[in-house]
Design a protein around this motif. Structure first.
Motif, PDB file in Angstrom:
ATOM      1  N   VAL A 157       0.961  -0.878   0.043  1.00  0.00           N
ATOM      2  CA  VAL A 157      -0.253  -0.451   0.031  1.00  0.00           C
ATOM      3  C   VAL A 157       1.166   1.300   0.055  1.00  0.00           C
ATOM      4  N   ARG A 158       1.861   1.627   0.934  1.00  0.00           N
ATOM      5  CA  ARG A 158       2.866   2.282   1.129  1.00  0.00           C
ATOM      6  C   ARG A 158       3.357   3.093  -0.012  1.00  0.00           C
ATOM      7  N   ASN A 159       3.702   1.405  -1.037  1.00  0.00           N
ATOM      8  CA  ASN A 159       4.462   1.841  -2.284  1.00  0.00           C
ATOM      9  C   ASN A 159       3.533   2.182  -3.703  1.00  0.00           C
ATOM     10  N   LEU A 160       2.263   2.134  -3.188  1.00  0.00           N
ATOM     11  CA  LEU A 160       1.195   1.421  -4.416  1.00  0.00           C
ATOM     12  C   LEU A 160       0.999   3.673  -4.169  1.00  0.00           C
ATOM     13  N   LEU A 161       0.829   3.873  -3.398  1.00  0.00           N
ATOM     14  CA  LEU A 161       0.437   5.173  -3.062  1.00  0.00           C
ATOM     15  C   LEU A 161       1.446   6.475  -3.500  1.00  0.00           C
ATOM     16  N   ARG A 162       2.667   6.126  -4.090  1.00  0.00           N
ATOM     17  CA  ARG A 162       3.385   6.808  -4.661  1.00  0.00           C
ATOM     18  C   ARG A 162       2.981   7.732  -5.713  1.00  0.00           C
ATOM     19  N   ALA A 163       1.592   6.795  -6.378  1.00  0.00           N
ATOM     20  CA  ALA A 163       1.125   7.668  -7.344  1.00  0.00           C
ATOM     21  C   ALA A 163       0.482   8.737  -7.166  1.00  0.00           C
ATOM     22  N   VAL A 164       0.030   9.162  -5.849  1.00  0.00           N
ATOM     23  CA  VAL A 164      -0.328  10.651  -5.231  1.00  0.00           C
ATOM     24  C   VAL A 164       0.401  11.091  -4.586  1.00  0.00           C
ATOM     25  N   ASP A 165       1.221  10.819  -4.002  1.00  0.00           N
ATOM     26  CA  ASP A 165       2.458  11.631  -3.211  1.00  0.00           C
ATOM     27  C   ASP A 165       3.691  12.245  -4.444  1.00  0.00           C
ATOM     28  N   THR A 166       3.661  11.462  -5.806  1.00  0.00           N
ATOM     29  CA  THR A 166       4.155  11.781  -6.585  1.00  0.00           C
ATOM     30  C   THR A 166       3.694  13.665  -7.272  1.00  0.00           C
ATOM     31  N   LEU A 167       2.165  13.295  -6.737  1.00  0.00           N
ATOM     32  CA  LEU A 167       0.954  14.109  -7.140  1.00  0.00           C
ATOM     33  C   LEU A 167       2.142  16.041  -7.359  1.00  0.00           C
ATOM     34  N   PRO A 168       1.911  16.960  -7.929  1.00  0.00           N
ATOM     35  CA  PRO A 168       1.762  17.306  -9.001  1.00  0.00           C
ATOM     36  C   PRO A 168       3.685  16.854  -9.854  1.00  0.00           C
ATOM     37  N   VAL A 169       3.597  17.147  -9.425  1.00  0.00           N
ATOM     38  CA  VAL A 169       5.520  17.099  -9.882  1.00  0.00           C
ATOM     39  C   VAL A 169       6.003  16.875  -8.351  1.00  0.00           C
ATOM     40  N   ALA A 170       7.733  16.223  -8.463  1.00  0.00           N
ATOM     41  CA  ALA A 170       8.834  16.332  -7.986  1.00  0.00           C
ATOM     42  C   ALA A 170       8.285  15.686  -5.866  1.00  0.00           C
ATOM     43  N   TYR A 171       7.263  14.822  -5.652  1.00  0.00           N
ATOM     44  CA  TYR A 171       6.807  14.223  -4.552  1.00  0.00           C
ATOM     45  C   TYR A 171       6.353  15.788  -3.684  1.00  0.00           C
ATOM     46  N   LEU A 172       5.494  16.438  -5.185  1.00  0.00           N
ATOM     47  CA  LEU A 172       5.163  17.890  -3.928  1.00  0.00           C
ATOM     48  C   LEU A 172       4.092  17.379  -2.594  1.00  0.00           C
ATOM     49  N   VAL A 173       3.502  16.452  -3.400  1.00  0.00           N
ATOM     50  CA  VAL A 173       2.228  16.310  -2.248  1.00  0.00           C
ATOM     51  C   VAL A 173       2.687  15.543  -0.758  1.00  0.00           C
ATOM     52  N   GLY A 174       3.117  14.492  -1.378  1.00  0.00           N
ATOM     53  CA  GLY A 174       4.038  13.347  -0.264  1.00  0.00           C
ATOM     54  C   GLY A 174       5.123  14.216   0.718  1.00  0.00           C
ATOM     55  N   GLY A 175       5.742  15.519   0.097  1.00  0.00           N
ATOM     56  CA  GLY A 175       6.701  16.316   0.727  1.00  0.00           C
ATOM     57  C   GLY A 175       6.460  17.474   1.547  1.00  0.00           C
ATOM     58  N   LEU A 176       5.322  17.954   0.956  1.00  0.00           N
ATOM     59  CA  LEU A 176       4.162  18.955   1.534  1.00  0.00           C
ATOM     60  C   LEU A 176       3.495  17.812   2.628  1.00  0.00           C
ATOM     61  N   ALA A 177       3.000  16.668   3.076  1.00  0.00           N
ATOM     62  CA  ALA A 177       1.979  15.919   3.667  1.00  0.00           C
ATOM     63  C   ALA A 177       3.524  15.498   5.317  1.00  0.00           C
ATOM     64  N   THR A 178       5.014  15.058   4.662  1.00  0.00           N
ATOM     65  CA  THR A 178       5.919  14.790   5.536  1.00  0.00           C
ATOM     66  C   THR A 178       5.960  16.059   6.696  1.00  0.00           C
ATOM     67  N   LEU A 179       6.246  17.756   5.952  1.00  0.00           N
ATOM     68  CA  LEU A 179       5.850  18.595   6.672  1.00  0.00           C
ATOM     69  C   LEU A 179       5.267  19.040   7.718  1.00  0.00           C
ATOM     70  N   VAL A 180       3.844  18.613   7.292  1.00  0.00           N
ATOM     71  CA  VAL A 180       3.090  19.419   7.895  1.00  0.00           C
ATOM     72  C   VAL A 180       2.635  18.745   8.418  1.00  0.00           C
ATOM     73  N   GLY A 181       2.697  16.952   8.634  1.00  0.00           N
ATOM     74  CA  GLY A 181       2.410  15.349   9.359  1.00  0.00           C
ATOM     75  C   GLY A 181       2.483  15.487  10.750  1.00  0.00           C
ATOM     76  N   LYS A 182       1.861  14.869  12.483  1.00  0.00           N
ATOM     77  CA  LYS A 182       3.021  15.012  13.138  1.00  0.00           C
ATOM     78  C   LYS A 182       3.700  13.712  13.637  1.00  0.00           C
ATOM     79  N   LYS A 183       3.681  12.748  12.145  1.00  0.00           N
ATOM     80  CA  LYS A 183       4.869  11.673  12.356  1.00  0.00           C
ATOM     81  C   LYS A 183       5.750  11.357  11.471  1.00  0.00           C
ATOM     82  N   ALA A 184       5.604  12.309  10.404  1.00  0.00           N
ATOM     83  CA  ALA A 184       5.808  12.656   9.130  1.00  0.00           C
ATOM     84  C   ALA A 184       5.755  11.826   8.640  1.00  0.00           C
ATOM     85  N   GLN A 185       4.802  11.869   7.810  1.00  0.00           N
ATOM     86  CA  GLN A 185       4.148  10.926   6.643  1.00  0.00           C
ATOM     87  C   GLN A 185       3.940  11.777   5.707  1.00  0.00           C
ATOM     88  N   ARG A 186       4.491  10.372   4.810  1.00  0.00           N
ATOM     89  CA  ARG A 186       3.712  11.185   3.148  1.00  0.00           C
ATOM     90  C   ARG A 186       2.313  10.136   3.695  1.00  0.00           C
TER      91      ARG A 186
END
Lengths: 335, 262
Positions: free
Chosen positions: B114-143
């Protein structure tokens, strides 16, 4: 308080080493049966190391020893509390195919029905749009070969004397497999966005499908359409629905605040099903890609439409039987 | 709800034992991802060259395998490595990172998928922007993938061995022979203060003379306040030497070495 640290370490070191050796043995073969003696020893050593960790936890010095103990206790904790049923750990391909996958889809029938309904609503919308306003085709159809006159395309396909895919069939199949799998997995992943993205993708897919069907039916090319779409479509469309079902299961876990469990627990609870459905989707799309490349693109007179339609219907019946009945006995036995 | 960002994930077991994992920073994770990306590309260059040899028999078949192959390798690399190596890929191994269940339990195969499949969304729109933002704002640095799989990425840095000889330890340490006193100091000196004292000793030559005397005076006063000292433990030595003696007994390993992060 530990007065003589050196003596403390000398006394405890043999127990830590014993625990390390036990854990290493379990790590080398996680499926090896555990004897009662071994389980008791693991529990004892784990509790002892835990007590040691509590004693050194307040020390400002000895960070290496504290870290080592923390890691040791963490590993033992994971070994004891992470114990799972053997079938959840070791991948058994035949069992997965003959029980896990169909059972999972049946268990998630609600999400599958929702995915199907959204696709059908999209299909009705696309069909009505093309029926009412033929110019809508330009906006709706993603591929140029679908925007032309169906009758002209059919005539052209049936006139073709050469195999246009000769020397490209495997490449084309590979392209279809990867593209469709990416789209389906994307629909799955969008489930995390409360399912909105999954629903939009399903709806759009339905719009295209409905538009193509109505366009060809209006042009009187129903037989060609059935012969063209059925062989691969009866697997490809359900595959997309299965992928989207996984996305909706994720969405349900994200949204389901009422069941009293925290979000992480809800997501953890659906992870097995999501992974199973994702793998099922990919598997079905491999088959659909092969059929589309090697069969669907060939028309009369090369292959009679009746034969292609019959092939598609047999596939549909087998797929329905697989997801409807396979694995029911395994469930009863498990109960 | 407390949205404070955590640096450490603490697990408290049903047996009452508590242990922690340091959460990996987004920068480290990005570096590990870059290593993995390069690894996949390098491996694929070799594999693709071998697959092209099939072209001798059928160019079409080679093309088909290449089409599917890269997709399988790119997606399968993360899944296979994290499952086989208990939450690590090559990049994560290099950067001492590990994926684990957020309860401190081993990863299940479905969590890895599941964590590897969800990269499809984490990489959106470019260069892991969604995943990167999620790790920055999340409590446990989770994408989003970690979020969906209930996993976290932790940092397990190896401890660097430190040579206390660099501190010019005296042959005679008035605290060394007093086991009860040393034990009380080990128990009462907080880790933060112990490291502050160690740092002060390492950097003592960089201080202005007055600041140096004031700093070690302050540290010595604090150490003296933590436990009653017999006169012979404290007599006739400078504040700096006293701090040095305390650091030696606090960090002095019962074994041969001493470990600390510098």
């Amino acid at each position: 308080m530990i007065v003589d640290l050196a003596r403390f370490v000398a006394a405890e070191e043999p127990y830590w080493r014993k625990l390390e050796a036990l854990l290493a043995r379990r790590q080398r073969d996680p499926w090896a049966p555990t004897t009662l003696e071994e389980a008791r020893e693991l529990d004892y050593l784990y509790r002892r190391a835990g007590a040691d960790l509590a004693r050194v936890a307040s020390f400002s010095g000895e960070p290496e020893m504290r870290r080592r103990l923390e890691q040791l206790v963490a590993r033992a904790y994971a070994e004891i509390h992470g114990a799972r049923r053997g079938d959840a750990v070791r991948l058994r391909v035949w069992y997965w195919l003959s029980a896990t996958l169909p059972q999972t889809l049946r268990r998630r029938a609600g999400a599958l029905v929702l995915a199907t309904v959204v696709t059908l609503v999209g299909a009705v919308f696309g069909g009505v749009a093309v029926a009412v306003d033929p110019a809508a085709k330009e906006a709706v159809m993603p591929f140029s070969h679908l925007r032309g006159d169906p009758a002209e395309r059919v005539a052209e396909e049936e006139r073709a004397m050469t195999d246009r895919l000769a020397g490209h069939k495997a490449g084309f199949a590979g392209q279809l497999m990867t593209h469709n799998t990416k789209v389906s997995l994307f629909a799955l992943a969008l489930g995390m966005a409360w399912g909105v993205g999954t629903i939009i993708l399903l709806f759009y897919n339905g719009v295209i499908l409905g538009a193509v069907i109505v366009d060809y039916l209006q042009a009187g090319q129903g037989e060609f359409l059935a012969g063209w779409l059925l062989p691969h479509g009866v697997v490809e469309i359900p595959a997309i629905l299965v992928g989207a079902t996984a996305g909706l299961v994720l969405a349900q876990a994200v949204l389901g605040r009422d069941d009293g469990r925290p979000l992480a627990a809800r997501l953890r609870a659906v992870a097995d099903d999501v992974a199973t459905l994702a793998a099922g989707t990919a598997l079905m799309l491999v088959w659909a890609g092969v059929v589309e490349s090697y069969l669907s693109q060939y028309h009369e007179p090369a292959i009679p439409y009746a034969m292609k339609i019959a092939f598609g219907l047999v596939e549909a019946a087998l797929l329905a039987a697989y997801f409807g009945w396979v694995g029911r006995r395994a469930t009863k036995e498990a109960l | 709800m407390n949205r404070e960002r955590l640096d450490e994930l603490r697990v408290r077991t049903p047996e009452g034992v508590s242990f922690g994992f340091r959460l990996a920073s987004p920068v480290l994770r990005l570096a590990a991802w870059a290593v993995d990306k390069l690894t996949v590309l390098a491996a694929w260059t070799v594999v693709a060259a071998l697959i092209r040899l099939i072209g001798i028999l059928s160019v079409d078949l080679a093309t088909g395998i290449i089409q599917v192959g890269y997709f399988v390798v790119a997606l399968g690399y993360g899944i296979a490595c994290e499952w086989r190596w208990e939450g690590q890929t090559l990049g994560k191994r290099l950067l001492h990172l590990r994926v684990m269940d957020e309860r401190g339990l081993p990863l299940k195969f479905s969590q890895v998928v599941v964590r590897n499949l969800l990269r499809a969304v984490d990489t959106l729109p470019v260069a892991y922007l969604v995943g990167g933002l999620a790790t920055l704002v999340g409590k446990k640095a989770q994408r989003l993938g970690d979020f969906a799989a209930a996993t976290v990425v932790v940092h397990e840095p190896p401890l660097a061995r430190v040579d206390l000889a660099g501190l010019e330890l005296a042959k005679y340490n008035s605290l060394r022979g007093q086991r009860h006193l040393a034990a009380r100091l080990r128990a009462n000196v907080s880790p933060a203060l112990a490291y502050a004292a160690l740092q002060a000793l390492w950097r003592r030559e960089e201080f202005d003379e007055t600041a140096r005397v004031a700093l070690f005076g302050e540290l010595a006063r604090h150490f003296r306040s933590l436990t009653p000292l017999p006169a012979e433990a404290d007599e006739g030595i400078s504040d700096e030497q006293f701090v040095r003696n305390v650091v030696e007994v606090v960090f002095g390993s019962p074994g041969a070495g001493v470990a600390a992060g510098r």
